[in-house]
Design an enzyme around this catalytic site. Structure first.
Site, PDB file in Angstrom:
ATOM      1  N   GLU A  82      -4.917   7.541  -2.831  1.00 57.67           N
ATOM      2  CA  GLU A  82      -5.357   6.229  -2.344  1.00 57.67           C
ATOM      3  C   GLU A  82      -5.653   5.276  -3.497  1.00 57.67           C
ATOM      4  O   GLU A  82      -5.550   4.061  -3.342  1.00 57.67           O
ATOM      5  CB  GLU A  82      -6.583   6.373  -1.443  1.00 57.67           C
ATOM      6  CG  GLU A  82      -6.269   6.947  -0.067  1.00 57.67           C
ATOM      7  CD  GLU A  82      -5.233   6.146   0.705  1.00 57.67           C
ATOM      8  OE1 GLU A  82      -5.254   4.901   0.644  1.00 57.67           O
ATOM      9  OE2 GLU A  82      -4.382   6.779   1.366  1.00 57.67           O
ATOM     10  N   HIS A  91       0.821  -1.210   0.000  1.00 61.95           N
ATOM     11  CA  HIS A  91       0.000   0.000   0.000  1.00 61.95           C
ATOM     12  C   HIS A  91       0.862   1.271   0.000  1.00 61.95           C
ATOM     13  O   HIS A  91       0.737   2.133  -0.876  1.00 61.95           O
ATOM     14  CB  HIS A  91      -0.915  -0.020   1.235  1.00 61.95           C
ATOM     15  CG  HIS A  91      -1.804   1.176   1.344  1.00 61.95           C
ATOM     16  ND1 HIS A  91      -3.103   1.177   0.926  1.00 61.95           N
ATOM     17  CD2 HIS A  91      -1.574   2.422   1.809  1.00 61.95           C
ATOM     18  CE1 HIS A  91      -3.635   2.369   1.120  1.00 61.95           C
ATOM     19  NE2 HIS A  91      -2.720   3.153   1.664  1.00 61.95           N
ATOM     20  N   GLU A  92       1.754   1.355   0.970  1.00 64.85           N
ATOM     21  CA  GLU A  92       2.558   2.584   1.109  1.00 64.85           C
ATOM     22  C   GLU A  92       3.518   2.748  -0.073  1.00 64.85           C
ATOM     23  O   GLU A  92       3.749   3.864  -0.526  1.00 64.85           O
ATOM     24  CB  GLU A  92       3.321   2.584   2.441  1.00 64.85           C
ATOM     25  CG  GLU A  92       2.446   2.477   3.700  1.00 64.85           C
ATOM     26  CD  GLU A  92       1.342   3.528   3.803  1.00 64.85           C
ATOM     27  OE1 GLU A  92       1.451   4.598   3.156  1.00 64.85           O
ATOM     28  OE2 GLU A  92       0.358   3.268   4.524  1.00 64.85           O
ATOM     29  N   HIS A 128       1.757   4.418  -2.837  1.00 65.69           N
ATOM     30  CA  HIS A 128       1.765   5.885  -2.680  1.00 65.69           C
ATOM     31  C   HIS A 128       3.083   6.466  -3.178  1.00 65.69           C
ATOM     32  O   HIS A 128       3.120   7.476  -3.891  1.00 65.69           O
ATOM     33  CB  HIS A 128       1.639   6.263  -1.194  1.00 65.69           C
ATOM     34  CG  HIS A 128       0.245   6.204  -0.647  1.00 65.69           C
ATOM     35  ND1 HIS A 128      -0.781   6.931  -1.176  1.00 65.69           N
ATOM     36  CD2 HIS A 128      -0.278   5.536   0.417  1.00 65.69           C
ATOM     37  CE1 HIS A 128      -1.899   6.708  -0.467  1.00 65.69           C
ATOM     38  NE2 HIS A 128      -1.614   5.857   0.498  1.00 65.69           N
TER      39      HIS A 128
HETATM   40 ZN    ZN Z   1      -2.933   5.192   1.994  1.00 65.06          ZN
END
Ligand code: ZN
Length: 497
Positions: free
Chosen positions: A295, A265-266, A269
């Site tokens: 997101e 997830h990170e 980003h």
């Molecule tokens: Zn996030």
């Protein structure tokens, strides 16, 4: 002064503002990843001073003159200067009504509240945090009073994170999810197929999990020459321009998937941040355009790629080689099917994730309307969790205290997570018209996917608005139907419904 000189001075001015903001981010990164406890109140003070300096610059008379002058010549400006003007104008108009001194006090409150939240969460003691939370909420409401709002006070905050987003649009968005996903979840709960991830809850050391993080980061092309991974209580990503985009994760020794998906997830980003065009590097446009679009990128890497059978297949042997004995019975199919109904948002599966967000959306809407009693919030939280997800958190640590956001004043942020899911499903649908996504994942060719995302999203940074980006790709605004279809397809197959 001629136009070229005005533009040059405007850019120097915004560079200085950006640098102050970056200094605050750097302090924040340091605090979250391990600064000495004794220094926190001093750091909070420095952050307060630097932030209010940057804030002061964004609403100064000088800024007002730049905006007026540049607006007069709008048709002569290039896209980058125009986007900078749009951004500065938006900040100027939304913030000029907040007194600088009140903003300074608020920032100081926020800088200290993180520690209070952390302690309350650790000790499962909501009362310890309630007073601070109430103060933060009162500031948020007061600031909306200063700033004004259209239709609903919460709209002002929504627009900060996702320009153009409103309660009216989100009520429809969450309304559709409630109509489709809540009943789907009930069918799943009544199904004879029972999936869980309890077999994944085995001891895997922090060191091994760190190695897994590196396998994942390399696999999906997160450039560690321009990035860094550290540990923090709440995983997050932050950036200091496109050439320094950092992430954190948290290692839980009997739950390796927690960190596994946090890293995916990170890093998603960070990959977004790393792929912006060079022309905007280290300017105020060197950021993601909105939290919803941000997101969408993290969710794309976490879910569409990371939770696909093909991705797990491509790393299965390597991961199993690292984790050793404790997880030796976990087959690839089991790894793929490790779906769990959890009270914790950040560990939630794709299906229930938006329902976690819906709980927060409905609460924030009431809170920001002033319609709340600070002592009742934990109870309301648990009631909504039971109604939508069918689970009641064991305690407040697993309930209302789980997220850092409110302690940072980030009301209006949560919907971005659900928007991100919806954007990513919409992006996937259009990406598939150009490339064979599943084949790319299967063939270890994540680069082709990232190139598509770079061409359509990443490279623009904050130059194009979220609505422009999604319309350019799909010819329509954000549409939750793509997400509903994606979830229905995936979960009816998984549960054989
Ligand atoms: Zn996030």
């Amino acid at each position: 002064m001629n136009l070229q000189e005005t533009i040059a001075n405007f850019k120097n001015y915004t560079d200085k503002m950006y640098s102050l903001q970056m200094a605050v981010e750097m302090f924040n990164w340091d605090m979250e990843t391990g600064s000495p406890k004794g220094g926190i109140s001093a750091i909070a003070k420095y952050m307060g001073i630097l932030s209010s300096e940057a804030f002061g610059m964004s609403i100064s008379d000088e800024m007002n003159v730049f905006i007026t002058e540049l607006q007069k010549n709008e048709n002569k400006l290039d896209d980058i200067t125009l986007a900078m003007l749009r951004m500065c104008k938006r900040d100027f108009e939304s913030s000029k009504k907040i007194p600088k001194e009140e903003m300074r006090k608020y920032i100081e409150l926020i800088a200290n509240s993180g520690e209070i939240w952390k302690k309350a969460k650790m000790e499962n003691n909501y009362n310890m945090y309630a007073k601070t939370l109430d103060e933060i909420i009162k500031y948020k409401i007061k600031f909306i009073d200063y700033r004004g709002f259209k239709e609903h006070p919460y709209n002002t905050l929504l627009d900060d994170y996702e320009p153009g987003m409103t309660v009216e649009k989100l009520d429809i968005f969450f309304g559709k999810l409630k109509e489709t996903i809540v009943p789907l979840l009930k069918r799943i709960n009544n199904s004879t197929v029972k999936l869980d991830d309890s077999y994944m809850k085995q001891h895997v050391s922090k060191e091994t999990q760190e190695k897994i993080s590196h396998v994942l980061m390399e696999k999906i092309g997160y450039d560690l020459n321009r990035g860094m991974l550290k540990q923090s209580t709440h995983p997050f990503s932050t950036g200091f321009g496109k050439n320094d985009c950092r992430i954190t994760t948290d290692y839980i020794e009997n739950d390796m998937l927690a960190s596994f998906y946090s890293v995916m997830h990170e890093a998603g980003h960070a990959i977004y941040e790393q792929n912006k065009m060079d022309e905007i590097a280290n300017t105020i446009l060197d950021i993601g355009v909105s939290t919803g679009i941000h997101e969408s990128q993290s969710r794309f890497f976490e879910n569409v790629i990371g939770r696909s059978y093909e991705f797990l297949e491509s790393i299965y042997t390597k991961i199993m080689g690292l984790v050793g004995e404790n997880l030796k019975d976990v087959t690839l199919q089991k790894l793929y099917e490790s779906v769990s109904l959890t009270p914790i948002r950040i560990y939630a599966d794709e299906l229930t994730y938006a329902l976690h967000v819906m709980v927060r959306y409905e609460m924030e809407k009431d809170i920001i309307s002033g319609n709340y009693d600070i002592n009742d919030l934990p109870k309301i939280w648990n009631e909504k969790m039971e109604e939508y997800l069918g689970i009641i958190p064991e305690n407040d640590t697993m309930g209302i205290l789980q997220d850092i956001h409110w302690s940072q004043g980030d009301f209006g942020y949560f919907p971005s997570y659900a928007l991100g899911n919806a954007y990513s499903a919409q992006l996937l649908s259009y990406m598939q018209k150009d490339i064979n996504v599943i084949e790319c994942i299967k063939n270890d060719d994540i680069v082709t996917i990232t190139k598509w995302l770079t061409k359509n999203i990443h490279k623009y940074g904050a130059i194009k608005t979220p609505i422009e980006l999604i319309k350019n790709i799909s010819g329509e605004e954000l549409n939750v139907d793509y997400l509903i279809k994606y979830l229905e397809d995936k979960y009816t197959k998984l549960y054989n419904l």
